[in-house]
Design an enzyme around this catalytic site. Structure first.
Site, PDB file in Angstrom:
ATOM      1  N   ASP A   1      -1.723   9.842  16.525  1.00  0.00           N
ATOM      2  CA  ASP A   1      -2.771   9.218  15.006  1.00  0.00           C
ATOM      3  C   ASP A   1      -4.055   8.100  14.769  1.00  0.00           C
ATOM      4  O   ASP A   1      -3.469   6.670  14.633  1.00  0.00           O
ATOM      5  CB  ASP A   1      -1.545   9.082  13.847  1.00  0.00           C
ATOM      6  CG  ASP A   1      -2.285   9.670  12.129  1.00  0.00           C
ATOM      7  OD1 ASP A   1      -3.512   9.595  12.468  1.00  0.00           O
ATOM      8  OD2 ASP A   1      -1.802   9.230  11.631  1.00  0.00           O
TER       9      ASP A   1
ATOM     10  N   GLY B   1       1.164   7.687   3.758  1.00  0.00           N
ATOM     11  CA  GLY B   1       1.040   9.733   3.751  1.00  0.00           C
ATOM     12  C   GLY B   1       2.575   9.036   3.649  1.00  0.00           C
ATOM     13  O   GLY B   1       3.436  10.093   3.192  1.00  0.00           O
TER      14      GLY B   1
ATOM     15  N   GLY C   1       0.351  -1.445  -0.185  1.00  0.00           N
ATOM     16  CA  GLY C   1      -0.041   0.037  -0.115  1.00  0.00           C
ATOM     17  C   GLY C   1       0.982   1.189   0.060  1.00  0.00           C
ATOM     18  O   GLY C   1       2.624   1.001   0.062  1.00  0.00           O
TER      19      GLY C   1
END
Ligand SMILES: *[C@@H]1O[C@H](CO)[C@@H](O)[C@H](O)[C@H]1NC(C)=O
Ligand SMILES: *[C@@H]1O[C@H](CO)[C@@H](O)[C@H](O)[C@H]1NC(C)=O
Ligand SMILES: *[C@@H]1O[C@H](CO)[C@@H](O)[C@H](O)[C@H]1NC(C)=O
Ligand SMILES: *[C@@H]1O[C@H](CO)[C@@H](O)[C@H](O)[C@H]1NC(C)=O
Ligand SMILES: *[C@@H]1O[C@H](CO)[C@@H](O)[C@H](O)[C@H]1NC(C)=O
Ligand SMILES: *[C@@H]1O[C@H](CO)[C@@H](O)[C@H](O)[C@H]1NC(C)=O
Ligand SMILES: *[C@@H]1O[C@H](CO)[C@@H](O)[C@H](O)[C@H]1NC(C)=O
Ligand SMILES: *[C@@H]1O[C@H](CO)[C@@H](O)[C@H](O)[C@H]1NC(C)=O
Ligand SMILES: *[C@@H]1O[C@H](CO)[C@@H](O)[C@H](O)[C@H]1NC(C)=O
Ligand SMILES: *[C@@H]1O[C@H](CO)[C@@H](O)[C@H](O)[C@H]1NC(C)=O
Ligand SMILES: *[C@@H]1O[C@H](CO)[C@@H](O)[C@H](O)[C@H]1NC(C)=O
Ligand SMILES: *[C@@H]1O[C@H](CO)[C@@H](O)[C@H](O)[C@H]1NC(C)=O
Length: 847
Positions: free
Chosen positions: A660, A545, A542
């Protein structure tokens, strides 16, 4: 007892000997009621006396077969075998006879099933007879009409093509008439080489020699009506008259001899050559009275895979095949009978699949002309090529040359070591087991010297290394043990050792501050490349960020996740420092484990344990996959996240705020245990420092607490807020953002309204069925709502949360209205309130 078994055999040998002197049977036919017995060495001969059919023995212990040979030349050349795959072992009871239905059968008294049979249907059972014709064809025919032939041996050739015999293709789909070599000169069973007819769509045909019925290694060239393309001399040959026959039923070649009193045969030898031999004159002094007219392919070196798996061919007619070091001949017939087809076997089997075993190594075999069936691999350096091979258990050898990296899988075939003057080969590296000693002790004087030199050098190296290492250890902290398996890996990759001495260690930033740290293994860039197959897209898990995440596999087979911090995102280096220094110190079953890092130029790479079940969001928000998260699993996940967060906030050596928390940062291992990941935004705060301020707001909208999103204030309570959102998402199976229902702004508002109306159970994810205990769910929703309250002071700590979760008797407070529910549009507020801050939203998605 013992004598009984050997007596028939001795008798048989004696009779065989006698038969050579006296012809026992001169009939050319036999019929029902008669039989041929192996014990009596019965046989029939063709009228002219050229051919004989009977029993013969081969091998030790002796095996018995029914076959045809040239009568005058007993034991020299068997031209046909009935039962080549089904040998008889008891000559005293073996017979060839007619069965009730008129078929020929080969029997042993002890066995009901025939060893061989003509196996035909609808025969006139009382009038069949067997005959050996003058051309060597053994036929089953009608006694009352001799031209009616039911079966003939010419339709079932073994390894010999006789004049008059057919070789070709049966269009009725019966067995093709092809020659298949004997396994070796003592064993008529099916060998690897065959000669068969290939017919092209345009009608042209040619004979091909094949290995394993699949690999063509020689062909006669296309038949032009007179001769085969690659055998032009055949046109004017004075011996053979070939002809091509093609009719509705079959397509074949046959040949005759211009001088029919000549004896000549074509056959495929067990060494894979097609040979034509003629009996020109009986020369008693020659060991083989047959004269070889021609052989194709001309040289043994052109026979495909002559030396079998891993065998090496060299130009030495008396001894053409050898096994490489670490291998031994598969069978002992190899040397005695020139039977190399079974090849070589590793002395010590590979242990590659066994993770605990020592690592394999590569044996260099010099000057090999390339065996076929390689695969090109895109590795650039020889080192990478070796790693690529080492990392893949199905890779058995590699070579690296100017054209790149080639690897082999499975058995290596057709290796040839050219003699001096031949075409130069390349060095091939063969994988051998760690159990195989790397230094051969047998050898000549210079070999001994080489060994001595190597030993001296090795001792020196070991001394040097141990000195280096003890110095290095003294320089570093004492006593702390690092992840030893990965250290080993570091040590293996000697190319990168300088990087450590340069101080380009993962912890270098901390070291400069004089802190004492856990050592984090440094992986070489090459090993990361090899592990991820050069960051192949197939291995990409994947895109986070900060850069892509890849799946990889270490040399020992351990699976890893490789996170590259992209050069472009300016945050990379900062995050890298953070994550390595932070997480290296954290050890908890609900935190993802960092295995090491890697620095190559601008490239910053983190290596984690691999989580086969991806992240929570992958399941939670997918209508199909969420079925895998039953209530038990969801509760287990909530508990695990709470424990992991508690550890970060309370029990680790430092107080850490993750900042986060969201489903895509909760990874799941093979047992669906949750592991908190992604510490790129985490902050360490002092023990007394409960709240800090930042002018860089990072995090993900929907999980950020109001005071953090709007004022940049973060504390452990911001993580508690995120945890509350997560909990409600897990219970409801719905995303907080993007949830619009019943007039609520988001999931928090909806949960609050249901709670207020005492209808909390409505919130639960109805797609996975009713939980066994609803009270637990109501309790969890209550806890979740407590966590997402607007005022941080009202929110519980993770310690409170864990005690509320784990103990049902701890009373729960009534939650106040959550943040971000009514009247305030967070998006608008954010831009207004935070205009002075640089707001960064990470949009990390499923990895
Ligand atoms: C074959 O011969 C046997 C004995 O001679 C006889 O009993 C049988 O009927 C014959 N079968 C046929 C089909 O002629
Ligand atoms: C013998 O068989 C052949 C064909 O198989 C046939 O043409 C011939 O007429 C038969 N002869 C007798 C006498 O039945
Ligand atoms: C038929 O095809 C084969 C193989 O493609 C070729 O070698 C041969 O020359 C062709 N024959 C004719 C008559 O075109
Ligand atoms: C021989 O051919 C068969 C089928 O064509 C194949 O399965 C087998 O692997 C081959 N053997 C070798 C040693 O390549
Ligand atoms: C070769 O065989 C064919 C077919 O049997 C025959 O017609 C021809 O006459 C033979 N050639 C010679 C020279 O005998
Ligand atoms: C082909 O086979 C059929 C059935 O066995 C037979 O009747 C026919 O005569 C055969 N044709 C040739 C050309 O041999
Ligand atoms: C090949 O077989 C055919 C049909 O049986 C025959 O007519 C021909 O004479 C044979 N050719 C040779 C060279 O034996
Ligand atoms: C045919 O071959 C036999 C045996 O090889 C030989 O004796 C004879 O002279 C040959 N005949 C001719 C015409 O070449
Ligand atoms: C028989 O063979 C031997 C060995 O090949 C050879 O030296 C000798 O000349 C041959 N004799 C005859 C008569 O051909
Ligand atoms: C051929 O092999 C034999 C047996 O191993 C050996 O004695 C001989 O020296 C070899 N010859 C050559 C030219 O390598
Ligand atoms: C090993 O290599 C083969 C072919 O190159 C590939 O199919 C296989 O997936 C590889 N195995 C691993 C574990 O990478
Ligand atoms: C490899 O083969 C070449 C060409 O035959 C020869 O010159 C060279 O000496 C060989 N090298 C080794 C290591 O055998």
């Amino acid at each position: 007892m013992g004598l009984d078994g050997t007596r028939p055999f001795l008798l048989f040998v004696l009779l065989l000997f006698l038969r050579a002197c006296f012809s026992v049977n001169t009939d050319d036919t036999f019929s029902k009621g008669q039989s041929l017995s192996a014990m009596n060495t019965d046989s029939i001969s063709s009228k002219s006396g050229r051919y004989e059919l009977g029993f013969f023995e081969r091998g030790t212990p002796p095996k018995f077969y029914l076959g045809i040979w040239f009568k005058r030349l007993v034991g020299q050349k068997i031209v046909w075998v009935a039962n080549r795959e089904n040998h008889l072992s008891d000559p005293s009871t073996s017979r060839l006879e007619f069965s009730e239905d008129g078929n020929l059968v080969l029997l042993e008294a002890s066995s009901k099933k025939p060893f061989w049979s003509t196996n035909l249907e609808n025969l006139p059972s009382n009038s069949t007879e067997a005959a050996l014709l003058d051309d060597g064809n053994f036929v089953l025919r009608d006694r009352s009409n001799l031209s009616t032939i039911f079966w003939e041996s010419f339709d079932h050739p073994t390894d010999t093509w006789m004049p008059g015999g057919k070789l070709g293709i049966d269009k009725a789909g019966k067995v093709p008439k092809q020659l298949i070599s004997w396994k070796n000169s003592d064993d008529p069973s099916l060998g690897p080489f065959s000669l068969s007819l290939r017919i092209y769509p345009n009608g042209s045909s040619e004979f091909i020699l094949q290995w394993n019925r699949s690999q063509v290694y020689w062909s006669t060239g296309v038949w032009n009506g007179e001769t085969f393309g690659s055998l032009p001399w055949m046109r004017s040959n004075p011996i053979y008259n070939y002809s091509f026959v093609s009719n509705a039923n079959e397509t074949y070649f046959n040949y005759s001899l211009y001088n029919s009193s000549m004896m000549s045969i074509s056959f495929i030898d067990s060494t894979g050559q097609l040979e034509q031999k003629t009996w020109l004159s009986a020369n008693e002094s020659k060991s083989d009275p047959w004269d070889l007219l021609w052989a194709n392919p001309k040289s043994l070196s052109d026979v495909y895979a002559l030396c079998g798996a891993f065998g090496i061919y060299h130009d030495n007619t008396s001894h053409p095949c050898d096994c490489p070091k670490g291998f031994e001949p598969f069978s002992d017939t190899q040397t005695t009978l020139n039977d190399w087809s079974s090849g070589c076997l590793r002395r010590h089997p590979l242990q590659c699949e066994n993770r605990n075993a020592k690592k394999d190594w590569f044996q260099k075999i010099p000057n090999i002309t390339s065996p076929i069936n390689w695969k090109a691999y895109s590795a650039v350096s020889a080192r990478r090529c070796e790693l690529a091979c080492m990392n893949n258990c199905s890779c058995t050898a590699y070579t690296h040359n100017s054209s790149g990296c080639l690897i082999w899988e499975g058995a290596l075939l057709n290796m040839q070591q050219p003699s001096d003057g031949g075409e130069a080969g390349q060095d091939i590296y063969l994988r051998l087991s760690a159990d195989e000693p790397q230094i051969s002790t047998k050898g000549t004087k210079w070999k001994v010297w080489v060994i001595v030199a190597v030993l001296v050098a090795a001792t020196g190296l070991i001394l040097c290394l141990s000195v280096c290492f003890s110095i290095k250890r003294k320089l570093k902290h004492k006593g702390e043990t690092a992840a030893s398996s990965n250290d080993l890996m570091l040590f293996d990759l000697s190319t990168e050792i300088h990087a450590i001495s340069d101080g380009t260690n993962c912890q270098d930033s901390d070291k400069k501050r004089g802190k004492k740290d856990v050592e984090l293994p440094l992986f070489s860039y090459e090993s990361v490349l090899a592990a991820t197959d050069n960051f192949s897209t197939a291995n990409k898990l994947g895109e986070g960020g900060f850069g892509p995440v890849y799946k990889g596999k270490l040399l020992r087979g351990q699976e890893i996740a490789v996170k590259m911090l992209s050069k472009r995102s300016g945050q990379g280096i900062e995050e890298f420092r953070n994550e390595t220094t932070l997480i290296a110190k954290l050890q908890h079953r609900n935190l993802v484990k960092l295995l090491g890092c890697c620095i190559e130029g601008d490239e910053k790479i983190l290596i984690y344990e691999y989580m086969p079940n991806k992240s929570l969001d992958f399941y939670l928000f997918d209508p199909a996959k969420k079925q895998m998260l039953d209530w038990g699993t969801r509760i287990h996940i909530i508990e695990g996240i709470a424990q992991g967060l508690l550890y970060l906030h309370q029990y680790s050596r430092l107080r850490i705020i993750h900042r986060d928390m969201k489903p895509s940062n909760i990874l799941l291992d093979s047992e669906m245990n949750p592991k908190i990941s992604d510490f790129g935004m985490a902050r360490i705060v002092g023990d007394n420092e409960l709240q800090a301020n930042t002018n860089r707001i990072v995090g993900t909208f929907g999980y950020m607490s109001p005071e953090y999103a709007m004022e940049g204030l973060y504390s452990i309570k911001s993580d508690v807020f995120s945890f509350g959102v997560l909990l409600l998402e897990i219970v409801s199976g719905k995303k907080n953002t993007g949830f619009y229902n019943h007039g609520s702004l988001n999931l928090l508002g909806y949960a609050w309204e249901l709670w207020r109306d005492d209808q909390s159970l409505e919130l639960m994810d109805s797609t996975i069925g009713y939980p066994t205990s609803t009270s637990i769910l109501v309790r969890y929703i209550n806890i979740g709502l407590l966590c997402v309250q607007e005022n941080p002071v009202d929110r519980p700590t993770m310690l409170d949360v864990v005690s509320m979760i784990s103990n049902e008797h701890v009373p729960l407070l009534t939650p106040k209205q959550p943040a971000f529910t009514v009247g305030r549009n967070p998006t608008i507020n954010l831009t207004e309130n935070c205009s002075i801050n640089s707001v960064t939203f990470s949009v990390m998605e499923a990895r």
